[in-house]
Scaffold this motif. Structure first.
Motif, PDB file in Angstrom:
ATOM      1  N   ASP A 159      -6.857  -4.663  -9.401  1.00 24.99           N
ATOM      2  CA  ASP A 159      -5.653  -4.219 -10.097  1.00 24.99           C
ATOM      3  C   ASP A 159      -4.906  -3.163  -9.271  1.00 24.99           C
ATOM      4  OD1 ASP A 159      -6.287  -5.907 -12.134  1.00 24.99           O
ATOM      5  OD2 ASP A 159      -7.166  -4.370 -13.444  1.00 24.99           O
ATOM      6  N   PHE A 160      -5.655  -2.232  -8.670  1.00 25.85           N
ATOM      7  CA  PHE A 160      -4.996  -1.212  -7.849  1.00 25.85           C
ATOM      8  C   PHE A 160      -4.401  -1.823  -6.586  1.00 25.85           C
ATOM      9  CE2 PHE A 160      -6.959   2.074 -10.432  1.00 25.85           C
ATOM     10  CZ  PHE A 160      -6.054   3.111 -10.336  1.00 25.85           C
ATOM     11  N   GLU A 161      -5.104  -2.822  -6.004  1.00 33.88           N
ATOM     12  CA  GLU A 161      -4.561  -3.486  -4.818  1.00 33.88           C
ATOM     13  C   GLU A 161      -3.261  -4.207  -5.151  1.00 33.88           C
ATOM     14  OE1 GLU A 161      -4.031  -4.757  -1.010  1.00 33.88           O
ATOM     15  OE2 GLU A 161      -5.504  -3.300  -1.746  1.00 33.88           O
ATOM     16  N   GLU A 162      -3.227  -4.790  -6.326  1.00 33.07           N
ATOM     17  CA  GLU A 162      -2.009  -5.485  -6.739  1.00 33.07           C
ATOM     18  C   GLU A 162      -0.885  -4.481  -7.004  1.00 33.07           C
ATOM     19  OE1 GLU A 162      -0.455  -8.543 -10.251  1.00 33.07           O
ATOM     20  OE2 GLU A 162      -2.556  -7.915 -10.162  1.00 33.07           O
ATOM     21  N   ALA A 163      -1.232  -3.353  -7.627  1.00 39.62           N
ATOM     22  CA  ALA A 163      -0.198  -2.361  -7.938  1.00 39.62           C
ATOM     23  C   ALA A 163       0.230  -1.578  -6.699  1.00 39.62           C
ATOM     24  CB  ALA A 163      -0.715  -1.395  -9.001  1.00 39.62           C
ATOM     25  N   PHE A 164      -0.725  -1.337  -5.778  1.00 32.74           N
ATOM     26  CA  PHE A 164      -0.412  -0.564  -4.572  1.00 32.74           C
ATOM     27  C   PHE A 164      -0.948  -1.311  -3.357  1.00 32.74           C
ATOM     28  CE2 PHE A 164      -1.162   2.391  -8.097  1.00 32.74           C
ATOM     29  CZ  PHE A 164       0.068   3.021  -8.163  1.00 32.74           C
ATOM     30  N   PRO A 165      -0.257  -2.353  -2.929  1.00 33.84           N
ATOM     31  CA  PRO A 165      -0.762  -3.167  -1.807  1.00 33.84           C
ATOM     32  C   PRO A 165      -0.780  -2.353  -0.517  1.00 33.84           C
ATOM     33  CG  PRO A 165       1.496  -3.772  -2.340  1.00 33.84           C
ATOM     34  CD  PRO A 165       1.049  -2.835  -3.413  1.00 33.84           C
ATOM     35  N   SER A 166      -1.878  -2.503   0.226  1.00 37.92           N
ATOM     36  CA  SER A 166      -2.007  -1.773   1.491  1.00 37.92           C
ATOM     37  C   SER A 166      -1.271  -2.480   2.614  1.00 37.92           C
ATOM     38  CB  SER A 166      -3.493  -1.616   1.856  1.00 37.92           C
ATOM     39  OG  SER A 166      -4.119  -2.882   1.924  1.00 37.92           O
ATOM     40  N   GLN A 167      -0.928  -3.757   2.431  1.00 42.11           N
ATOM     41  CA  GLN A 167      -0.209  -4.510   3.444  1.00 42.11           C
ATOM     42  C   GLN A 167       0.940  -5.255   2.772  1.00 42.11           C
ATOM     43  OE1 GLN A 167      -3.041  -7.041   5.352  1.00 42.11           O
ATOM     44  NE2 GLN A 167      -4.033  -5.377   6.466  1.00 42.11           N
ATOM     45  N   GLY A 168       1.865  -5.759   3.581  1.00 45.61           N
ATOM     46  CA  GLY A 168       2.987  -6.504   3.025  1.00 45.61           C
ATOM     47  C   GLY A 168       4.168  -5.603   2.732  1.00 45.61           C
ATOM     48  N   THR A 169       5.219  -6.197   2.308  1.00 44.38           N
ATOM     49  CA  THR A 169       6.455  -5.466   2.060  1.00 44.38           C
ATOM     50  C   THR A 169       6.691  -5.191   0.587  1.00 44.38           C
ATOM     51  OG1 THR A 169       7.656  -7.582   1.971  1.00 44.38           O
ATOM     52  CG2 THR A 169       7.534  -6.473   4.102  1.00 44.38           C
ATOM     53  N   LYS A 170       5.773  -5.599  -0.232  1.00 46.17           N
ATOM     54  CA  LYS A 170       5.959  -5.391  -1.656  1.00 46.17           C
ATOM     55  C   LYS A 170       5.928  -3.898  -1.975  1.00 46.17           C
ATOM     56  CE  LYS A 170       3.899  -6.479  -6.141  1.00 46.17           C
ATOM     57  NZ  LYS A 170       2.779  -7.124  -6.840  1.00 46.17           N
ATOM     58  N   GLN A 195     -14.057   6.518  -4.956  1.00 52.64           N
ATOM     59  CA  GLN A 195     -13.659   6.863  -3.606  1.00 52.64           C
ATOM     60  C   GLN A 195     -12.811   5.767  -2.975  1.00 52.64           C
ATOM     61  OE1 GLN A 195     -13.990   9.775  -2.419  1.00 52.64           O
ATOM     62  NE2 GLN A 195     -15.282  10.531  -4.072  1.00 52.64           N
ATOM     63  N   GLU A 196     -13.110   4.511  -3.298  1.00 47.03           N
ATOM     64  CA  GLU A 196     -12.321   3.405  -2.771  1.00 47.03           C
ATOM     65  C   GLU A 196     -10.901   3.438  -3.323  1.00 47.03           C
ATOM     66  OE1 GLU A 196     -11.715   0.222  -0.260  1.00 47.03           O
ATOM     67  OE2 GLU A 196     -13.470   1.541  -0.429  1.00 47.03           O
ATOM     68  N   ILE A 197     -10.783   3.736  -4.611  1.00 46.11           N
ATOM     69  CA  ILE A 197      -9.448   3.831  -5.228  1.00 46.11           C
ATOM     70  C   ILE A 197      -8.650   4.957  -4.564  1.00 46.11           C
ATOM     71  CG2 ILE A 197      -8.231   4.437  -7.351  1.00 46.11           C
ATOM     72  CD1 ILE A 197     -10.515   3.116  -8.901  1.00 46.11           C
ATOM     73  N   ILE A 198      -9.291   6.122  -4.420  1.00 47.40           N
ATOM     74  CA  ILE A 198      -8.606   7.267  -3.798  1.00 47.40           C
ATOM     75  C   ILE A 198      -8.181   6.923  -2.372  1.00 47.40           C
ATOM     76  CG2 ILE A 198      -8.950   9.624  -2.977  1.00 47.40           C
ATOM     77  CD1 ILE A 198     -10.785  10.082  -5.378  1.00 47.40           C
ATOM     78  N   LYS A 199      -9.106   6.319  -1.623  1.00 44.90           N
ATOM     79  CA  LYS A 199      -8.829   5.985  -0.221  1.00 44.90           C
ATOM     80  C   LYS A 199      -7.660   5.021  -0.105  1.00 44.90           C
ATOM     81  CE  LYS A 199     -11.091   4.060   3.866  1.00 44.90           C
ATOM     82  NZ  LYS A 199     -12.355   3.487   4.398  1.00 44.90           N
ATOM     83  N   LYS A 200      -7.680   3.965  -0.925  1.00 47.16           N
ATOM     84  CA  LYS A 200      -6.608   2.960  -0.873  1.00 47.16           C
ATOM     85  C   LYS A 200      -5.270   3.569  -1.276  1.00 47.16           C
ATOM     86  CE  LYS A 200      -9.263  -1.299  -1.581  1.00 47.16           C
ATOM     87  NZ  LYS A 200      -8.712  -1.996  -0.392  1.00 47.16           N
ATOM     88  N   PHE A 201      -5.280   4.386  -2.318  1.00 44.02           N
ATOM     89  CA  PHE A 201      -4.014   4.945  -2.796  1.00 44.02           C
ATOM     90  C   PHE A 201      -3.421   5.895  -1.755  1.00 44.02           C
ATOM     91  CE2 PHE A 201      -1.517   8.194  -4.956  1.00 44.02           C
ATOM     92  CZ  PHE A 201      -0.632   7.406  -5.687  1.00 44.02           C
ATOM     93  N   ILE A 202      -4.273   6.769  -1.192  1.00 44.29           N
ATOM     94  CA  ILE A 202      -3.764   7.729  -0.208  1.00 44.29           C
ATOM     95  C   ILE A 202      -3.280   7.001   1.043  1.00 44.29           C
ATOM     96  CG2 ILE A 202      -4.422   9.647   1.307  1.00 44.29           C
ATOM     97  CD1 ILE A 202      -6.260  10.644  -0.862  1.00 44.29           C
ATOM     98  N   LYS A 203      -4.034   5.994   1.470  1.00 45.45           N
ATOM     99  CA  LYS A 203      -3.631   5.232   2.649  1.00 45.45           C
ATOM    100  C   LYS A 203      -2.278   4.581   2.430  1.00 45.45           C
ATOM    101  CE  LYS A 203      -5.162   1.539   5.726  1.00 45.45           C
ATOM    102  NZ  LYS A 203      -6.218   0.523   6.004  1.00 45.45           N
ATOM    103  N   GLN A 204      -2.099   3.995   1.246  1.00 43.08           N
ATOM    104  CA  GLN A 204      -0.820   3.357   0.941  1.00 43.08           C
ATOM    105  C   GLN A 204       0.303   4.395   0.865  1.00 43.08           C
ATOM    106  OE1 GLN A 204       1.233   3.388  -1.956  1.00 43.08           O
ATOM    107  NE2 GLN A 204       2.612   1.900  -0.976  1.00 43.08           N
ATOM    108  N   HIS A 205      -0.038   5.568   0.314  1.00 45.36           N
ATOM    109  CA  HIS A 205       0.964   6.610   0.123  1.00 45.36           C
ATOM    110  C   HIS A 205       1.424   7.194   1.459  1.00 45.36           C
ATOM    111  CE1 HIS A 205       2.781   8.408  -3.404  1.00 45.36           C
ATOM    112  NE2 HIS A 205       2.798   9.584  -2.792  1.00 45.36           N
TER     113      HIS A 205
END
Length: 773
Positions: A159-170, A195-205
């Motif tokens: 769900d977090f990957e869909e809301a905050f994709p780490s790749q792509g232009t979305k 920790q995975e959620i935090i890591k993905k969100f910060i990386k995307q941010h």
């Protein structure tokens, strides 16, 4: 034939016999009574043991009866407890089974709000069944709970990957209640999910940051470093507005974003500085460091730094708490320079800044390039020393009869002000190897200052194997007056001495401050002892110049003393002209030196001591050159010696309105040296006949066993060689003789009335000395 004689018994004897028989029978009866009493006691004990055994048997029977009576009650209690446990366990089992079914259903429907509360309850209930995992049904329920947790974790991450994709232009989605509830569940699940959620969100941010400030972009260079920090500040504000309520407060997401930004920035800056190292100049470097430390101060005010110790995130090794009393969060070189008092390294007035947990989190990347700063300071200090030299040549030495005479040179204070600014600035940049490099630069220019400004401006001297000499002082002018330092030169020497003393004390304080600011492991590498020794040498040379100047000024007078015809002196008068000349030179020089060394009194005392140690032996040497000496001549010399002695004792305060008692160490030297000169003259005044008396007086008064000195005394008396030979032989014979006793000493004293006219002459001389005083 045996005869039996019967003696009739009297009634009294009969009674005695009866009594004896009664007593004997009584004793026999006592033994029988004792045996009977013992037997009775043994029987009583046996009866007591029997009763105790009966009581014990009855007690055991009673206990057995109580156990039989309460057995049923205990069984009922056990049954009740087991029944209660069984009912509780059955209820928990019912709750667990129902909870697992509900958990699976809600997970499929993504009802994370309900799942968060239910999951925690199910896990609490499941803890009661740890000891029953051997039962297949219980184990099956436990596995279903674990499977549900795994599915929840994967589902939340998806769900977090869909809301905050780490790749792509979305574009990333906005906050939602579903994701907020999912975060609550993540708090319960395996910590790796959180920790995975935090890591993905910060990386995307921060993905946009890596694109905007990548190495090939113009905005990535140090001159535009402000834009990096402005960008993250906007991002933090944006995060608070959009996502501040989505993540639990205890996740400290705002701080985590800032910390990760710092790690990324430190890596990126280090990479680009390695690539473009040749383009880094000191102004650019200091600009970037200043802006970075300001940003670190901003983080310290905004955040607590608690995430820096989070094991899940890489922690930067922070330097030890700063001991710099001048450090402030956002200080600038201008502010630091204004805060520093002139030349005072050891007088911090600013309050100590609180520890900054973010100190160095980004600025650490600049440390490998601080050699640019060190090289710049090396160049600046070299130019500063050159300017000091040029200014001294242009302005000349301090003017006499002004407050500048003997004062600390202003260039000295300027040097230490600059040192302080460099030390404070460098300690903000690094407390490691760069501080060691800076201290080495400090040492270099302390030596430069000592050589070029201090030693280089002392009146010209020449070095010889005998030590420091003044060539100009050895030249004779007309009228047999030695060349002397001018008033300006005396003031200059005193000024250089005062400056060296100031540098010595301040260098010691500088060393202490450097040790406070550098890392503890590097403290031993800070050592300015060599530089302090250099300043001590300048002080010693300055004092020696002053001593030699005054000493040389007195040389013509002493030479004149040794050339006088002392055998032709007919009467004792006032002090001789050579004494007046010596006193005149002392009165001319010493007050000037004392006034110019008023701030360094201990070195003025050293000057006095060194002058006394130089002048007195020289005076005695010239005294031996006065030969031959008549009795009246010896009396005049004794009067002159006493006058010089009194002047020397008054030397430290001569010409001063404030009379101070001379230091005891100085007085002791003068008294000992001049008393020896007086004793020499008293020996010369003594008659050489009888020879034994003369030799013993010499040994007593001078305590000198040197044959050469005794020979000089004989020369002063003008004795013929034949007389001297016999006297020397007697002197050698008398040397082993122990000192005479008090009575002999009294009889051998030169003041004793032998002969009568000699005593009269000495008493007249003493009266004349008292009159002169």
């Amino acid at each position: 034939m045996l005869w039996s004689i019967s003696i009739p018994c009297s009634p009294r004897s009969k009674r005695l016999d009866d009594n004896i028989r009664t007593v004997v029978r009584g004793q026999t009866n006592v033994g029988q009574d004792g045996r009977q009493a013992l037997e009775e006691a043994q029987k009583a004990i046996q009866q007591l043991f029997g009763k105790i055994k009966d009581i014990k048997d009855k007690a055991e029977k009673s206990e057995q009866m109580v156990k039989e009576i309460t057995r049923d009650i205990k069984q009922l209690d056990h049954a009740k407890r087991h029944l209660t446990t069984s009912i509780t366990t059955l209820n928990h089992l019912h709750m667990l089974a129902g909870g697992v079914d509900s958990l699976e259903a809600m997970t499929r429907r993504r009802q994370y709000g309900e799942v968060a509360n239910l999951l925690q309850g199910v896990m609490n209930v499941l803890e009661h069944f740890h000891k029953y995992m051997g039962i297949p049904q219980i184990r099956q329920l436990s596995e279903r709970v674990k499977a549900a947790q795994t599915e929840l974790g994967q589902q939340i991450l998806a769900d977090f990957e869909e809301a905050f994709p780490s790749q792509g232009t979305k574009r990333p989605g906005g906050p939602s209640n579903v994701l907020r509830d999912a975060c609550l569940i993540a708090n319960i699940l395996d910590p790796r999910i959180k920790q995975e959620i935090i890591k993905k969100f910060i990386k995307q941010h921060l993905s946009e940051y890596l694109v905007l400030f990548q190495e090939n972009q113009d905005v990535a260079w140090l001159d535009k470093i402000d834009r990096r920090y402005a960008w993250i500040k906007r991002q933090l504000v944006d995060y608070e507005e959009k996502f501040g309520r989505m993540f639990p407060r205890e996740w400290y997401m705002t701080e985590r974003i800032a910390v990760e930004f710092c790690h990324v920035t430190r890596t990126e800056l280090a990479k680009i500085m390695r690539t473009r190292a040749k383009e880094i100049e000191v102004k650019l470097l200091l600009f970037a460091i200043q802006r970075t430390t300001n940003f670190e101060g901003f983080l310290a005010k905004r955040f607590s730094g608690c995430t820096l110790t989070d094991g899940a995130l890489k922690k930067l090794e922070s330097p030890p708490p700063s001991t710099n009393p001048f450090l402030e969060d956002e200080s600038t070189p201008e502010m630091e320079e204004l805060a520093m008092e002139k030349g005072d390294v050891d007088q911090p007035k600013k309050p100590k800044a609180p520890d900054n947990p973010f100190h160095g989190i980004v600025s650490k990347c600049f440390e490998p390039h601080l050699y640019v700063y060190i090289e710049s300071q090396d160049k600046n200090l070299g130019e500063l020393i050159d300017r000091f030299v040029a200014d001294f040549k242009a302005q000349g030495p301090p003017k006499p009869n002004t407050d500048e005479g003997g004062a600390v040179l202003p260039s000295c204070a300027d040097l230490f002000v600059y040192y302080k600014k460099c030390m404070v600035q460098c300690s903000q940049l690094s407390t490691g190897e760069p501080m060691i490099a800076l201290s080495t630069i400090f040492q270099k220019y302390l030596r430069e200052y000592a050589w070029k400004i201090l030693s280089g401006n002392l009146p010209k001297t020449t070095s010889s194997s005998g030590g420091l000499t003044i060539s100009s002082l050895l030249k004779e002018k007309e009228g047999s007056e030695a060349a002397k330092f001018t008033l300006e030169e005396l003031c200059l020497i005193c000024s250089i001495l005062s400056t060296a003393e100031y540098c010595l004390a301040t260098t010691q304080q500088l060393e202490e401050k450097l040790k406070e600011k550098v890392d503890v492991s590097l403290t031993e590498r800070i050592n300015l002892t060599g530089e302090m020794d250099t300043f001590s040498t300048v002080i010693s040379n300055s004092i020696q110049l002053l001593v030699q100047d005054l000493d040389a000024a007195c040389d013509p007078a002493l030479t004149a003393m040794s050339k006088m015809q002392w055998q032709n002196v007919e009467h004792v008068g006032d002090q001789s002209p050579y004494v007046t000349s010596v006193i005149l030179h002392i009165k001319q020089n010493v007050p000037i030196i004392r006034d110019n060394l008023a701030s360094t009194r201990k070195y003025f005392t050293q000057f006095c001591i060194k002058f006394a140690n130089s002048f007195i032996p020289k005076f005695i040497t010239h005294l031996f050159k006065c030969k031959p000496i008549s009795m009246v001549g010896a009396e005049q010399l004794l009067l002159d010696t006493h006058s010089l002695k009194m002047v020397l004792l008054d030397l430290p305060s001569i010409g001063s309105q404030v009379v101070r008692k001379a230091p005891a160490s100085y007085t002791k030297i003068v008294v000992k040296g001049m008393t020896r000169a007086e004793m020499i003259l008293k020996v010369v005044m003594a008659p050489h006949e009888p020879s034994v008396v003369f030799v013993d007086n010499y040994i007593k008064l001078l305590t000198d066993c040197n044959t050469e000195t005794f020979q000089k005394i004989l020369d002063m008396k003008g004795l013929k060689r034949s007389e001297q030979s016999s006297m020397l032989e007697l002197f050698r014979q008398r040397l082993p003789t122990p000192p005479a006793g008090p009575e002999a000493s009294s009889s051998l004293s030169l003041l004793a009335p032998t002969p009568e006219q000699e005593s009269s002459r000495i008493r007249k001389l003493e009266k004349l000395i008292k009159k002169r005083l």
